[in-house]
Design a protein around this motif. Structure first.
Motif, PDB file in Angstrom:
ATOM      1  N   HIS A  95       0.864  -1.185   0.000  1.00 64.96           N
ATOM      2  CA  HIS A  95       0.000   0.000   0.000  1.00 64.96           C
ATOM      3  C   HIS A  95       0.898   1.232   0.000  1.00 64.96           C
ATOM      4  CE1 HIS A  95      -2.113  -3.248   2.149  1.00 64.96           C
ATOM      5  NE2 HIS A  95      -3.218  -2.725   1.654  1.00 64.96           N
ATOM      6  N   VAL A 107      -1.866   0.582  -4.932  1.00 61.57           N
ATOM      7  CA  VAL A 107      -1.823  -0.725  -4.280  1.00 61.57           C
ATOM      8  C   VAL A 107      -1.231  -1.713  -5.264  1.00 61.57           C
ATOM      9  CG1 VAL A 107      -3.213  -2.583  -3.294  1.00 61.57           C
ATOM     10  CG2 VAL A 107      -3.919  -0.230  -2.964  1.00 61.57           C
ATOM     11  N   PRO A 146      -7.499  -6.681   2.079  1.00 64.86           N
ATOM     12  CA  PRO A 146      -7.502  -5.417   1.335  1.00 64.86           C
ATOM     13  C   PRO A 146      -8.536  -5.427   0.216  1.00 64.86           C
ATOM     14  CG  PRO A 146      -5.264  -6.220   1.635  1.00 64.86           C
ATOM     15  CD  PRO A 146      -6.193  -7.323   2.072  1.00 64.86           C
TER      16      PRO A 146
END
Length: 157
Positions: A95, A107, A146
């Motif tokens: 990230h 990302v 994520p």
């Protein structure tokens, strides 16, 4: 950024800026590549570890999501999350942020493979490296997955 591993920091230099005045797409991956190198160091696959174990990491697959512009002179930080692992592979997400700013810039989801430098083939992690991988995974396994993880490129119709 909570409980993610701060793994790499850099400043955006002029050679990395494109004709639009922001970070060229290839240099986002350079930042993530340096972050992977730092992760290797963190796990014991630094130059001494690579020599001792005869192992290194190769990137098998990588996806990047470009979310916001990054400009000349800005300082950036890469935080890494170990999403999953087995005896030979790491599934990670890098990230990219500006220090002190919660806006996600980019990302990169990656699949890394432990490779024997002698044979050039996949190999199980050395026990000391596996222990460090396990420790990092224990720290990250309770984190939410994520949002940019596991996405597929395609035109939605």
């Amino acid at each position: 950024m909570n409980n993610l591993l701060l793994i790499h920091q850099a400043s955006i230099v002029e050679d990395w800026i494109d004709y639009n005045g922001h970070l060229r797409d290839a240099f986002y991956f350079l930042l993530f590549s340096h972050a992977t190198d730092a992760l290797m160091d963190h796990l014991g696959l630094d130059s001494d570890g690579r020599a001792a174990y005869g192992h290194t990491l190769y990137t098998l697959e990588a996806h990047i999501n470009y979310l916001s512009e990054t400009k000349l002179g800005e300082r950036v930080q890469v935080y890494t999350q170990l999403v999953d692992h087995d005896s030979k592979r790491l599934h990670i997400v890098h990230h990219l942020y500006r220090p002190g700013d919660a806006q996600l810039l980019a990302v990169s989801e990656q699949m890394l493979m432990n490779i024997s430098t002698e044979s050039g083939r996949a190999a199980k992690f050395a026990s000391a490296v596996e222990a460090r991988v396990g420790q990092l995974f224990a720290e990250h396994k309770g984190l939410p997955r994520p949002g940019y993880c596991g996405r597929v490129i395609g035109i939605r119709r």
